[in-house]
Design a protein around this motif. Structure first.
Motif, PDB file in Angstrom:
ATOM      1  N   ARG A  21       0.834  -1.212   0.000  1.00 16.37           N
ATOM      2  CA  ARG A  21       0.000   0.000   0.000  1.00 16.37           C
ATOM      3  C   ARG A  21       0.865   1.257   0.000  1.00 16.37           C
ATOM      4  O   ARG A  21       0.495   2.260  -0.612  1.00 16.37           O
ATOM      5  N   GLY A  26      -0.759   7.936  -4.181  1.00 17.80           N
ATOM      6  CA  GLY A  26      -2.119   8.448  -4.012  1.00 17.80           C
ATOM      7  C   GLY A  26      -2.845   7.777  -2.872  1.00 17.80           C
ATOM      8  O   GLY A  26      -2.285   7.002  -2.093  1.00 17.80           O
ATOM      9  N   ARG A  27      -4.131   8.094  -2.783  1.00 15.34           N
ATOM     10  CA  ARG A  27      -4.963   7.568  -1.707  1.00 15.34           C
ATOM     11  C   ARG A  27      -5.661   6.299  -2.168  1.00 15.34           C
ATOM     12  O   ARG A  27      -6.244   6.266  -3.247  1.00 15.34           O
ATOM     13  N   GLN A  28      -5.596   5.258  -1.352  1.00 16.37           N
ATOM     14  CA  GLN A  28      -6.287   4.018  -1.656  1.00 16.37           C
ATOM     15  C   GLN A  28      -7.579   3.981  -0.856  1.00 16.37           C
ATOM     16  O   GLN A  28      -7.585   4.259   0.325  1.00 16.37           O
ATOM     17  N   ARG A  29      -8.647   3.612  -1.502  1.00 20.37           N
ATOM     18  CA  ARG A  29      -9.947   3.601  -0.859  1.00 20.37           C
ATOM     19  C   ARG A  29     -10.359   2.199  -0.412  1.00 20.37           C
ATOM     20  O   ARG A  29     -11.474   1.762  -0.658  1.00 20.37           O
ATOM     21  N   THR A  35      -6.582  -4.698   2.990  1.00 22.24           N
ATOM     22  CA  THR A  35      -5.129  -4.616   2.857  1.00 22.24           C
ATOM     23  C   THR A  35      -4.479  -5.897   3.363  1.00 22.24           C
ATOM     24  O   THR A  35      -3.553  -6.429   2.731  1.00 22.24           O
ATOM     25  N   SER A  81      -8.406  -0.922  -5.192  1.00 24.62           N
ATOM     26  CA  SER A  81      -8.757   0.479  -4.999  1.00 24.62           C
ATOM     27  C   SER A  81      -9.470   1.023  -6.227  1.00 24.62           C
ATOM     28  O   SER A  81     -10.426   1.792  -6.116  1.00 24.62           O
ATOM     29  N   LEU A  85     -13.231   2.407  -6.392  1.00 24.82           N
ATOM     30  CA  LEU A  85     -13.424   3.778  -6.842  1.00 24.82           C
ATOM     31  C   LEU A  85     -14.544   3.867  -7.863  1.00 24.82           C
ATOM     32  O   LEU A  85     -15.302   4.830  -7.897  1.00 24.82           O
TER      33      LEU A  85
END
Length: 87
Positions: A21, A26-29, A35, A81, A85
């Motif tokens: 991760r 960037g941001r992982q949703r 995870t 992710s 998204l």
């Protein structure tokens, strides 16, 4: 599989998942549980790939195996992710 093996698989999977991760920009949703699941799968598949490439059992730390596992975890985290998204 004994309980100690299961616990160690979860711990190693969590470490691999977190490292994967961190590699993805960037941001992982995805949540912590996803995870860990991605990390466990990446650790198992990465070990099989490393054994297939004959780099799994070397003297000292198996850096090639770790890199394969972290790379697979990064791919898994990015893919999951992206799927999350879209929803």
């Amino acid at each position: 599989m004994e309980i100690s093996g299961l616990i160690s698989a979860i711990v190693i999977g969590a470490v691999i998942g977190i490292l994967g991760r961190l590699v993805v920009p960037g941001r992982q949703r995805i949540g912590v549980l996803w995870t860990i699941v991605v990390g466990i799968i990446a650790a198992l598949v990465g070990t099989a790939v490393a054994e297939g490439l004959d780099v799994a059992d070397t003297e000292g730390v198996d850096w090639a195996e770790w890199l394969i596992q972290i790379g697979l975890a990064a791919l898994g985290v990015a893919a999951l992710s992206r799927v999350k998204l879209r929803r």
